[in-house]
Structure formats: structure tokens, C-alpha cells
Design a protein around this motif. Structure first.
Motif, mmCIF file in Angstrom:
data_model
loop_
_atom_site.group_PDB
_atom_site.id
_atom_site.type_symbol
_atom_site.label_atom_id
_atom_site.label_comp_id
_atom_site.label_asym_id
_atom_site.label_seq_id
_atom_site.Cartn_x
_atom_site.Cartn_y
_atom_site.Cartn_z
ATOM 1 N N ASP A 73 0.878 -1.169 0.000
ATOM 2 C CA ASP A 73 0.000 0.000 0.000
ATOM 3 C C ASP A 73 0.919 1.223 0.000
ATOM 4 O O ASP A 73 1.665 1.443 0.955
ATOM 5 N N THR A 74 0.872 1.995 -1.061
ATOM 6 C CA THR A 74 1.790 3.130 -1.179
ATOM 7 C C THR A 74 1.099 4.470 -0.936
ATOM 8 O O THR A 74 1.617 5.518 -1.312
ATOM 9 N N GLN A 259 -0.381 -4.079 -9.937
ATOM 10 C CA GLN A 259 -0.977 -2.896 -9.326
ATOM 11 C C GLN A 259 -2.500 -2.952 -9.416
ATOM 12 O O GLN A 259 -3.035 -3.358 -10.446
ATOM 13 N N ASN A 260 -3.183 -2.586 -8.354
ATOM 14 C CA ASN A 260 -4.640 -2.470 -8.432
ATOM 15 C C ASN A 260 -5.023 -1.200 -9.176
ATOM 16 O O ASN A 260 -4.175 -0.329 -9.420
ATOM 17 N N LEU A 261 -6.316 -1.071 -9.503
ATOM 18 C CA LEU A 261 -6.749 0.080 -10.310
ATOM 19 C C LEU A 261 -6.607 1.411 -9.582
ATOM 20 O O LEU A 261 -6.553 2.458 -10.201
ATOM 21 N N ASP A 262 -6.504 1.363 -8.246
ATOM 22 C CA ASP A 262 -6.306 2.618 -7.506
ATOM 23 C C ASP A 262 -4.876 3.147 -7.660
ATOM 24 O O ASP A 262 -4.559 4.243 -7.217
ATOM 25 N N LEU A 263 -4.007 2.351 -8.276
ATOM 26 C CA LEU A 263 -2.595 2.705 -8.500
ATOM 27 C C LEU A 263 -1.831 2.973 -7.200
ATOM 28 O O LEU A 263 -0.788 3.597 -7.202
ATOM 29 N N LYS A 264 -2.380 2.492 -6.094
ATOM 30 C CA LYS A 264 -1.729 2.697 -4.795
ATOM 31 C C LYS A 264 -1.451 1.361 -4.114
ATOM 32 O O LYS A 264 -0.488 1.226 -3.388
ATOM 33 N N SER B 52 13.528 -1.386 -4.060
ATOM 34 C CA SER B 52 12.139 -1.715 -4.353
ATOM 35 C C SER B 52 11.275 -0.462 -4.385
ATOM 36 O O SER B 52 11.386 0.407 -3.521
ATOM 37 N N LEU B 53 10.446 -0.378 -5.414
ATOM 38 C CA LEU B 53 9.402 0.645 -5.448
ATOM 39 C C LEU B 53 8.118 -0.096 -5.777
ATOM 40 O O LEU B 53 7.974 -0.644 -6.877
ATOM 41 N N PHE B 54 7.205 -0.171 -4.826
ATOM 42 C CA PHE B 54 5.998 -0.961 -5.049
ATOM 43 C C PHE B 54 5.187 -0.401 -6.213
ATOM 44 O O PHE B 54 5.037 0.809 -6.356
ATOM 45 N N GLY B 55 4.702 -1.310 -7.021
ATOM 46 C CA GLY B 55 3.973 -0.913 -8.224
ATOM 47 C C GLY B 55 4.874 -0.883 -9.430
ATOM 48 O O GLY B 55 4.410 -0.892 -10.574
#
Lengths: 347, 278
Positions: A73-74, A259-264, B52-55
Motif C-alpha cells: 500500500d503506497t 498494481q490495483n486500479l487505484d494505482l496505490k 524496491s518501489l511498489f507498483g
């Protein structure tokens, strides 16, 4: 002391029914055209007791093609939790070649640094083996690899003796099934004699096609690095990766973020990868370290017959024959080994 | 499907912070990074971390600073792929995931007391900087130090300020060359191999440490052997795609060696017969 039990064939369906209510029950199922796959079943009538190695090895339950390693979760920085996804299951009718394959994976994933995702999942799976009474087809080399007879790695091991199965009880987990289901009887001396007779008969059926001792193989590979044979099979190889996907011991993987669609939020997953892909050993700068298909084919064979022998004193070929059965270019493991043996005049 | 939290998975990242950034060239950016609670990364020169960078994902990056710098560490990153492009957008205060350090670095215990001959081509200066600065910080523990640096053009040279300091030190012999000069360049022009014959060294007690692009190794090694430096006194760092860092995913494998765990630093004597290593 070895513990043997008997399960009447007429009781198999009850066994499947009882066990499949408690957890997933996976068994070989016919997919037509002499193809088989491990799938979830609830009744014994869906199970193919006579089957040749399934399209994918039971590896798919121990090291799923896609598995979540991390949920992230970013929204506020790089937050994450590491997870393992698993299912309690009984894996039924696993042939001896595939039991050997699971043992190979166990070694790799318990080597340091340990892989907890694998190690947690593996202990949620109960393994019931099933003996091959006959050779499956001309592609298998299990006798050569010493996998035609059981070498452990199961909780229970079934051998089909006509009207009944004789069952070797190998672990407490296996014994729990015997006790909980109350479907098994004690085996008598005559039952065990029948098993011995079958094994005696198998010695004539399961033969080493190569005429050399398996222990000569690492030495053979020492001499074969520059063999023309790698170019020959490299020229035919399509780099499709079928052989690595179906292999019970190929464990190379890629790690990627979904990645989920929320991009977070999303998942970091582990995905099967293949050393046969051209990009597998490529670095960002553009250099590819196994650009030639012959190099990649050589690499795969050495990863079965040489490198793991150095590292773990174990062959990573189980003799199941899947790579040969699935190859679109008809590259045969058996033929390749025969050619290498001939080329080096190994006796 | 059931799920369980793993508190000690090898894939867990540490949340580090970008302390400082600096654009070094059009392609390379410098990052100073601190671990949570300013804990030391505790690495050996020559080791790497997984950034690491998530996404986006993870990428193996060489550590550019000496472990004598304890509260933070440096990375120098060329923008070539997905993760590195995204990294270039990071600025001071941003969070970044770190796993590691991984691998075997330069053999400091073996190098101590001996003469050192550093040869860096292009980005090779990044992992070498961790060792050069370590040696400079512990200068009396080592013998003579020679540094050769090669890059494509003068404006692609990294760590120019530091290079100037190395040049001025009386306890370091420094020389550099560019493949292609510009009008302001007054130094050597040509390949790095052309500078090796002119270096004054005692081959018996010299250890050569070479880091550069894959193509560079065989030419440099040939020159070092011509200088009579024993093969077991030549160390190099190999570039491979070290995806997991755990000796498992297979991407960085060379024969039965996993570059991420058995390397990336190898003794030439140990890998010269390994097909595909050099």
C-alpha cells in the motif's frame, strides 16, 4: 518397523468422500487424448488410477504458477506485509517420479536463505503416493533415475494389487487418515508377499535404457560442455518454455508487481519463469548472457544432471519424461543423453 | 485460499529514506539513503542491494559508498529500465524499499597489506568507489594504490569532485582516459587497456580489482597477465540480472554459480574456466 494397511477398492470412494469434505482433495483426472491433470475431485469415479504423468507436475501446488509474496500500500510511503497463501489439501495418487520432484523442490526451498512461502505451504499438503505397476510410455527414464520404486517423500503410499490397495504408512499424518476414516485393515503376510511379487515383476519391466550407471552422468557432462549436440538441439528448439513449465523440478521464477486500479495498492507476486526464454539472462544494459538457444538448452540439461549434483548430491531429472512428451520440436531427453553417451564412449 | 502473515519472509523490504540526490550526468543520478532509525546497512564494499518501489518492481543496485560511512549509504543509478527510471523521479525525503545487502563483496582481508591496482570502466566506478573510499579511509592498512579510470567522454565521468581529490592525494596514483575527447579535455584519449602497460607496479604483491562493462574484462585481464600479475590476484565484479538476491530465481546463474550469492565479486582464477562468465 514398516506398517502396511489394506484398503479395499470398494472403499476408495468413501475415502475420497471423507477426505474431500475436510479439505481439497487433488487427484489425476483424464483430460482425453491420453492427457491427465491433477484437479480437485470429490468422488473416486473422477480419478484416473491408471495415468501417465500429468501435463503439469504436482509442483503447481507447492510452487503455484502465480503466488503472492507481498501485499503493498503506497498511499503513505512503502507500506507492506509479507504473506503466504495456502490451501489444506490431500494430493492423491502421486507417482514415484513426482514424489522425487517434490523432494528436489523441498531441498531447494529449504536451502538458506529459507523460502517461508514454500515451507509453510508444503506442510499443509498431505501426500498419498501411487505405485506405477507398468511403464507409462517410451519417454520415461525413471528406472535410470532410480525413481521407479518409492524413495519416501509421502505420508501414505498406495500400490494397486487388484481388488485392494496395499498402503504403506510412512508418517503420523498418514496414520491419522487411517485412524480417522476407519476404512483400512491390517495387512497380512500374504498381502506383503503380493507386493513383493509385483516389485519383482517390475524389475523386469522397468529397465535402464542407457546401459550405463547413472553415477557416470556427471562425469559425462564434465566432458560434454562443447559438444555439437547442444548446437543440434539448440537449432531445433523454439524457446517456448514448455519443457520448464512441465518439469517437476524447474523452479526458476520472476518477481513482479501487480498494481490495483487505484494505482496505490497491489501485490508483489512470484511467477514461473523459464531459462529457455531469450530475455531470461538479459540485463537492463542490453547484454544477454545466454543469447544462443544452444547455450540455453545446455544450461537446462546441466541444471538437471550436473549442477544440482555438485550442490545437493542429487539429480534434478526424475525421469518422468514430460519435457520430451511436450516438446513441439521433438527434442528428446532420452535421445540427447544417448547421443552424449555415444559421443563420449561411456561404458 | 487461506492466508498467513510472514514476519520473516526474505522478501520483506526495509523502508529507507532518500537523504540527498544529485544529478551526475544526463543518465546517472546519485542518491544518499538512510535506513530506518539510521541503522547501518553494514555492507562490504562490492555488495549490492535490491531497491524496491511498489507498483514498479525491484532492481539490484551496487552500493557506491564505503561502509566507513555508517549513517547512510550511496547509490548511483543509470536510467535504463523501469525501476531505475522511476528511481530518477525520487527526491529528498521520499521513501524507498531496500533489501540486502547481498552477495560477496571485495575480499578486504586478502587485500590488506598489499598493493592495489583499481581499474574502472564506465559505471564500474560505482561499486569500485565503495572500495576505493574504504581504502582511503583506512589508507595505512594497504600498500601502494593505483587507480585507472576509463569513460566514454569527459562529460560522462562520474564523481568528478572526488576524482579531483584522488588525483591530488600523495598516497594515490590516479590516471584516467576517455574514448572520445571534447575540446576542453587535456588528458589521455583511448581505451583503458592502453594505460595499463605504463603503470609502475610490483606484480607479486599487487592485487588488481577490475569493474567495468562485460566486454572490457577479457582485454583488461590480458594486459594484467602481461604485467605478470598472478591470476589469483585479479578480482572482478560481474554484472548479471540478480532478481531475487537469494540464490534461487535463476536469472543470475552462470553454470552452477549464483552471481547474487556467490558473487558478484569473483577471483579470476576461480571463474576463468566457467563458460559464459567472462
Amino acid at each position: 518397523m514398516q506398517i502396511y494397511k489394506i484398503l479395499k477398492k470398494s472403499n476408495l470412494d468413501s475415502l475420497v468422500s471423507i477426505l474431500s469434505k475436510k479439505q481439497k482433495f487433488m487427484a489425476p483426472v483424464s483430460k482425453g487424448l491420453n492427457k491427465f491433470a491433477f484437479e480437485s475431485v470429490t468422488s473416486s469415479k473422477d480419478i484416473a488410477l491408471k495415468y501417465i504423468p500429468t501435463i503439469l507436475a504436482p509442483k503447481k501446488y507447492f510452487m503455484p504458477q502465480y503466488e503472492t509474496l507481498i501485499e503493498y500500500d503506497t498511499k503513505e510511503g512503502q507500506n507492506m506485509k509479507a504473506v503466504v497463501e495456502y490451501e489444506n489439501m490431500v494430493l492423491f495418487a502421486v507417482h514415484t517420479c513426482d514424489l522425487a520432484g517434490i523432494q528436489c523442490l523441498n531441498i531447494v526451498f529449504s536451502d538458506r536463505p529459507k523460502d517461508l512461502n514454500y515451507l509453510v505451504r508444503k506442510n499443509k499438503i498431505t501426500i498419498i503416493g501411487l505405485e506405477c505397476n507398468e511403464v507409462c510410455d517410451e519417454y520415461s527414464t525413471c528406472a535410470f533415475m532410480d525413481n521407479d520404486l518409492p524413495n519416501g517423500g509421502y505420508d501414505l503410499f498406495f500400490t494397486d494389487l487388484g481388488e485392494y490397495f496395499i498402503v504403506h504408512v510412512n508418517t503420523q499424518m498418514g496414520d491419522a487418515i487411517i485412524n480417522d476414516t476407519k476404512l483400512f485393515e491390517d495387512a497380512t503376510v500374504s498381502h506383503i508377499n503380493e507386493l513383493e511379487k509385483l516389485r519383482e515383476k517390475k524389475r523386469k519391466l522397468f529397465i535402464n535404457q542407457f546401459g550405463i550407471d547413472r553415477q557416470k552422468i556427471p562425469e559425462l557432462f564434465d566432458k560434454s560442455k562443447e559438444s555439437q549436440i547442444w548446437d543440434d538441439i539448440g537449432n531445433r528448439c523454439l524457446s517456448c518454455g514448455n519443457c520448464t513449465n512441465v518439469c517437476p523440478t524447474c523452479y526458476c521464477f520472476d518477481v513482479m508487481d501487480v498494481q490495483n486500479l487505484d494505482l496505490k495498492t497491489g501485490k508483489r507476486i512470484r511467477v514461473w519463469d523459464s531459462c529457455q526464454n531469450e530475455t531470461f539472462a538479459k540485463v537492463s544494459g542490453g547484454e544477454s548472457f545466454r543469447e544462443a538457444r544452444s547455450d540455453r538448452k545446455r544450461h537446462r540439461f546441466y541444471r538437471k544432471f550436473k549442477y544440482p549434483v555438485n550442490r545437493y548430491s542429487r539429480f534434478f531429472c526424475t525421469g518422468c519424461g514430460r519435457c520430451t512428451r511436450t516438446c513441439m520440436a521433438k527434442i528428446s531427453l532420452l535421445e540427447t543423453l544417448e547421443l552424449l553417451i555415444k559421443e563420449n564412449k561411456v561404458k | 485460499m487461506k492466508k498467513q502473515i510472514l514476519n520473516n519472509s526474505e522478501y520483506i523490504i526495509k523502508k529507507a529514506k532518500v537523504v540527498r540526490t544529485k544529478k551526475l550526468t544526463d543518465l546517472e543520478k546519485f542518491f544518499e539513503i538512510s535506513m530506518p532509525n539510521n541503522e547501518s546497512l553494514d555492507h562490504d564494499p562490492g555488495q549490492f542491494v535490491e531497491v524496491s518501489l511498489f507498483g514498479v518492481g525491484e532492481a539490484p543496485i551496487s552500493i557506491a559508498s564505503s561502509p566507513t560511512m555508517r549513517n547512510s549509504f550511496d547509490l548511483c543509478v543509470r536510467r535504463v529500465g523501469k525501476v531505475t527510471s522511476e528511481m530518477h523521479k525520487l527526491e529528498q525525503g521520499d521513501e524507498i524499499g531496500i533489501r540486502g545487502p547481498f552477495g560477496k563483496g571485495f575480499p578486504i582481508r586478502i587485500l590488506e597489506g598489499n598493493d592495489l591496482f583499481f581499474i574502472a570502466g564506465g559505471l564500474g566506478i560505482v561499486p569500485l568507489r565503495s572500495l576505493i573510499n574504504y581504502v582511503i579511509d583506512n589508507r595505512r592498512d594497504f600498500g601502494n594504490v593505483n587507480i585507472l579510470l576509463g569513460c566514454k567522454t569527459p562529460d560522462s565521468m562520474l564523481f568528478g569532485d572526488e576524482v579531483e581529490i584522488w588525483q591530488k592525494r600523495l598516497d594515490v596514483n590516479f590516471n584516467c582516459t576517455v574514448d572520445k575527447a571534447d575540446p576542453d579535455w587535456a588528458g589521455n584519449v583511448g581505451l583503458i587497456t592502453s594505460l595499463i602497460p605504463g603503470v609502475n607496479l610490483d606484480p607479486d604483491r599487487t592485487f588488481a580489482i577490475v569493474v567495468g562493462p562485460p566486454i572490457m574484462y577479457k582485454f583488461v585481464i590480458k594486459e594484467l597477465i602481461a604485467k605478470k600479475i598472478p591470476e589469483r590476484q585479479i578480482y572482478l565484479s560481474l554484472e548479471r540480472h540478480m532478481k531475487c538476491g537469494l540464490g534461487r530465481c535463476g536469472h543470475c546463474q552462470i553454470e552452477d554459480i549464483y552471481c547474487c550469492q556467490d558473487g558478484p565479486v569473483f577471483c579470476y582464477d576461480q571463474i576463468k574456466k566457467i563458460r559464459g562468465a567472462i
